[in-house]
Design an enzyme around this catalytic site. Sequence first.
Site, PDB file in Angstrom:
ATOM      1  N   HIS A 336       9.382  25.587 -44.533  1.00 26.83           N
ATOM      2  CA  HIS A 336       8.393  26.249 -45.380  1.00 26.83           C
ATOM      3  C   HIS A 336       7.655  24.884 -46.212  1.00 26.83           C
ATOM      4  O   HIS A 336       8.362  23.898 -46.232  1.00 26.83           O
ATOM      5  CB  HIS A 336       9.307  27.041 -46.372  1.00 26.83           C
ATOM      6  CG  HIS A 336       8.461  27.722 -47.259  1.00 26.83           C
ATOM      7  ND1 HIS A 336       7.723  27.250 -48.595  1.00 26.83           N
ATOM      8  CD2 HIS A 336       8.069  29.147 -47.245  1.00 26.83           C
ATOM      9  CE1 HIS A 336       7.251  28.383 -49.183  1.00 26.83           C
ATOM     10  NE2 HIS A 336       7.523  29.373 -48.406  1.00 26.83           N
ATOM     11  N   ASP A 392       9.999  35.085 -43.571  1.00 28.64           N
ATOM     12  CA  ASP A 392       9.363  35.658 -42.539  1.00 28.64           C
ATOM     13  C   ASP A 392      10.000  35.922 -41.471  1.00 28.64           C
ATOM     14  O   ASP A 392       9.791  36.805 -40.534  1.00 28.64           O
ATOM     15  CB  ASP A 392       8.112  34.897 -42.210  1.00 28.64           C
ATOM     16  CG  ASP A 392       7.213  34.622 -43.452  1.00 28.64           C
ATOM     17  OD1 ASP A 392       6.735  35.666 -44.106  1.00 28.64           O
ATOM     18  OD2 ASP A 392       6.591  33.579 -43.923  1.00 28.64           O
TER      19      ASP A 392
END
Length: 492
Positions: A336, A392
């Site tokens: 991320h 995700d």
Amino acid sequence: MGKPLDPPLGTNSLSVRDNRTGMTFSVPIVDNSISATDFKTMSAPRAPGEPEENETEKGLRVSDKGFLNTAVLRSEITFIDGDAGVLRYRGYPIEQLAVQSSHLETAYLLIYGSLPSKAQFQVFHDEVMHHSVIHSDAEQFFRSFRYDAHPMAMMTTALAYLGSYYSEANPSLQGQNLFTRGDAASLAIMDKQIYRLIGKATTLAAMAYRVRQGREFVTPPTGLSYTGSFLYQMDHLGQENYAPNPVLEKALDVLFLLHADHELNASATTVLQTGSSLVDPFSAVAAGCASLYGPLHGGANEAVIRMLISIGKPENVPAFIEAVKKREKVLSGFGHRVYKTSDPRSFIVRKTADEVFKITGRDDLLDTAMALHDAAMKDEYFIKRKLAPNVDFWSGLIYRAMGFPNDYFPVLFAVPRVVGWLAHWRQMMLQSGGVKIWRPRQIYVGPGKRDYVPVDERIAVEGPKKTPSAVEHSGISKRTGLASFKGQHAKL
């Protein structure tokens, strides 16, 4: 201004010595930050041969490609500690909100700054649900899309389309201080647009889904929750007393809550950049939706599923891992931009996934996902680079298990993120000192001044990226190019 002496240690300031001039500058530190404009005072004479475009005499500029360490505003909304894996909405840990709150209650928190009382929430809930109904003209609007249009293209366009209905919400028509005055009338207009955008987000998303199915649109029902109404509008086919499955309804609500905001991500920044021109909120939110569309942002969970499908079976994971290390394959759902350890949302989503799989059945891709997860978490290559699973990675599997098509995943991200966009937009409209249009600086490195050359005297510049690409035409374009007509002779 340069200062001859450095302030003593312990002073909340930064001392900067400009070795070009020998001047020392003291820059105040406020909330562990310094103002970029303070560097404009650090000017120097232009060095021999230095391009005039450097504007050295006008002071230093701060270069920060991709906003890696530039704060553009002061915010009270969301706090993220990427090193510790912390996410808080208005001070509340995301882990507590996911278990105890709801998406709409959290929306109130993000927008207005505190958890609502029972009476406050009832008003907010009722207004949002009341404003979920959309003008009947929208049916014709959605029917104008191609049958295979991407749902995010429809969603982005539809959000902008909404603004055409509400002239009272357009600062271009009502005055540029429409949302910045902060008085009761201005706040009431602002709140009404917030109700409209949150309420109609599910309706627009459901319409984008139904038009792809070739089905009639469904009027938002009464008496259901926010996510329950959304599922009803997508799936109801005339059955009497139809009610969405409560486990799926709750799971979607948790996912909406987790995706509601994430500080100044690409789409939120796009909303603020657009909103800084004092455009209407529908246009600003549509711009944010367009930003979310990209595979590096809202399209990431769709990319995860496509990646897992391409891997196929668990036994193919080792080969895929090696291909990732060689940069032959792209790893989606890990790592991320902010989180350097684990994404706190991923643990909540994993638990939600288990609850969904109990009633939908085990997805064939789950074994592949687990094999990839376990292999990556044990591999030194990924450990060293701090590539842990993010939100995700698991959310795509949940959406797939719930029966949503892959290209609809970004829409399921956009619907709840409308809340975060509006929270940041509202905060900017009401900030002390008013709104200043965002206008980043650049560092110009192009040619210096040069004179225009007539076309017959120019020397062609060739090479990659230097000339437009040729397009190979086919079909009617190819045949027309070979035809003869006034102004063109047939090519033999």
